[in-house]
Motif scaffolding. Sequence first.
Motif, PDB file in Angstrom:
ATOM      1  N   SER A  23     -42.562  14.309 -10.742  1.00 59.04           N
ATOM      2  CA  SER A  23     -42.069  13.091 -12.030  1.00 59.04           C
ATOM      3  C   SER A  23     -42.017  14.170 -13.416  1.00 59.04           C
ATOM      4  O   SER A  23     -40.951  13.183 -14.217  1.00 59.04           O
ATOM      5  N   VAL A  24     -41.851  15.474 -12.930  1.00 58.76           N
ATOM      6  CA  VAL A  24     -40.972  15.671 -14.460  1.00 58.76           C
ATOM      7  C   VAL A  24     -39.077  16.907 -14.307  1.00 58.76           C
ATOM      8  O   VAL A  24     -39.635  18.000 -13.309  1.00 58.76           O
ATOM      9  N   LYS A  25     -38.656  15.536 -14.092  1.00 59.04           N
ATOM     10  CA  LYS A  25     -37.268  15.779 -14.050  1.00 59.04           C
ATOM     11  C   LYS A  25     -36.567  15.775 -14.851  1.00 59.04           C
ATOM     12  O   LYS A  25     -37.147  14.562 -15.744  1.00 59.04           O
ATOM     13  N   GLU A  26     -35.796  16.545 -14.715  1.00 56.19           N
ATOM     14  CA  GLU A  26     -34.135  15.850 -16.291  1.00 56.19           C
ATOM     15  C   GLU A  26     -34.141  14.864 -16.503  1.00 56.19           C
ATOM     16  O   GLU A  26     -33.652  13.876 -15.405  1.00 56.19           O
ATOM     17  N   GLY A  27     -34.494  14.216 -17.901  1.00 56.13           N
ATOM     18  CA  GLY A  27     -34.077  13.047 -17.740  1.00 56.13           C
ATOM     19  C   GLY A  27     -35.166  12.056 -18.423  1.00 56.13           C
ATOM     20  O   GLY A  27     -34.524  10.992 -19.295  1.00 56.13           O
ATOM     21  N   ASP A  71     -39.711  11.344 -25.722  1.00 56.38           N
ATOM     22  CA  ASP A  71     -38.814  12.568 -25.445  1.00 56.38           C
ATOM     23  C   ASP A  71     -37.932  12.642 -24.331  1.00 56.38           C
ATOM     24  O   ASP A  71     -39.075  12.384 -23.208  1.00 56.38           O
ATOM     25  N   GLU A  72     -36.685  12.939 -23.953  1.00 54.83           N
ATOM     26  CA  GLU A  72     -36.633  13.495 -22.454  1.00 54.83           C
ATOM     27  C   GLU A  72     -36.834  14.126 -22.141  1.00 54.83           C
ATOM     28  O   GLU A  72     -37.206  15.533 -22.927  1.00 54.83           O
ATOM     29  N   ALA A  92     -37.781  21.103 -16.199  1.00 50.95           N
ATOM     30  CA  ALA A  92     -38.007  20.252 -15.276  1.00 50.95           C
ATOM     31  C   ALA A  92     -37.588  21.243 -13.917  1.00 50.95           C
ATOM     32  O   ALA A  92     -38.406  21.513 -12.830  1.00 50.95           O
ATOM     33  N   ASP A  93     -36.425  21.934 -14.102  1.00 50.39           N
ATOM     34  CA  ASP A  93     -36.812  23.148 -13.259  1.00 50.39           C
ATOM     35  C   ASP A  93     -38.346  24.148 -12.882  1.00 50.39           C
ATOM     36  O   ASP A  93     -38.376  25.117 -12.255  1.00 50.39           O
ATOM     37  N   HIS A  94     -38.679  24.078 -14.382  1.00 49.24           N
ATOM     38  CA  HIS A  94     -40.201  25.545 -13.971  1.00 49.24           C
ATOM     39  C   HIS A  94     -40.947  23.955 -13.291  1.00 49.24           C
ATOM     40  O   HIS A  94     -42.657  24.560 -12.533  1.00 49.24           O
ATOM     41  N   SER A 121     -51.284   5.199  -8.809  1.00 52.68           N
ATOM     42  CA  SER A 121     -49.345   5.237  -8.495  1.00 52.68           C
ATOM     43  C   SER A 121     -49.334   6.355  -9.112  1.00 52.68           C
ATOM     44  O   SER A 121     -49.390   7.409  -9.201  1.00 52.68           O
ATOM     45  N   GLU A 122     -47.366   6.344  -9.154  1.00 56.41           N
ATOM     46  CA  GLU A 122     -46.802   7.611 -10.010  1.00 56.41           C
ATOM     47  C   GLU A 122     -46.931   7.876 -10.877  1.00 56.41           C
ATOM     48  O   GLU A 122     -47.692   7.014 -11.336  1.00 56.41           O
ATOM     49  N   ALA A 123     -47.045   9.014 -10.814  1.00 53.66           N
ATOM     50  CA  ALA A 123     -47.524   9.673 -13.308  1.00 53.66           C
ATOM     51  C   ALA A 123     -45.865  10.006 -13.224  1.00 53.66           C
ATOM     52  O   ALA A 123     -45.073   9.786 -12.718  1.00 53.66           O
ATOM     53  N   LYS A 124     -46.639   9.924 -14.841  1.00 53.91           N
ATOM     54  CA  LYS A 124     -44.985  10.370 -15.511  1.00 53.91           C
ATOM     55  C   LYS A 124     -45.488  11.391 -16.826  1.00 53.91           C
ATOM     56  O   LYS A 124     -46.595  11.404 -17.102  1.00 53.91           O
TER      57      LYS A 124
END
Length: 214
Positions: A73-77, A89-90, A96-98, A29-32
């Motif tokens: 999956s590494v998105k801001e927020g 932590d968020e 996220a940009d990296h 499934s989708e990663a976190k």
Amino acid sequence: MDEQQKLANSKEVLAFLATEFPKCFSLQSEAKPLKIGIFHDLSQRLENDARLSKRLLRMSLRHYTSSWKYLASVKEGAHRIDLDGVDGDEVEKEHADHAATQLKESKAKAAEKRQELKKQAQDKKVPKSRANIPKKEDVAAKKPPERKVKQAAPKVKVRELVDDDMKVGVQVSVKVGSSPMPATITEVAKDGIQVQLNSGMTVKVQRAQLRLTI
């Protein structure tokens, strides 16, 4: 899995982690996004597990976090999770940009690799261009000139002189030096036979040196 059997590669390690920590690691499934410092937590939890080394664990974790599914999956927020799936932590904008840059570059490299493989496959199938096929006139120009076979001179038949041939004016062949030469008998004497060569030279030879051309 046998507790004594060591994990051999990243694939086996990630399958093991997904089994041991299903709320943290996902292969289907989708990663976190993972908690920062997750490697330290893993090292403590698996400290007494002899099936994998820290080096292989670190390499496998790097493999997991560089996959397209994880980078997406590494998105801001978004919340990072720990080994038990608890939100932490968020994700910061910088991280996220990296991740977005890494994902873009990775996909670009994969596309470039696919194009290269496709081109190689096409090059093997496409026949050589007619432009590369030499023209007949070019082949003829490069062909070495035919060697002219020198025709051998017709073989002249000769025989030894008999008494009736010993006359002035008879055309004979006289051996002077290494090869016979045409000549004409000009005098027949007891001490030898005088002949005149075509060059005009007169020589005296013995009968055994003369041959009559048939």
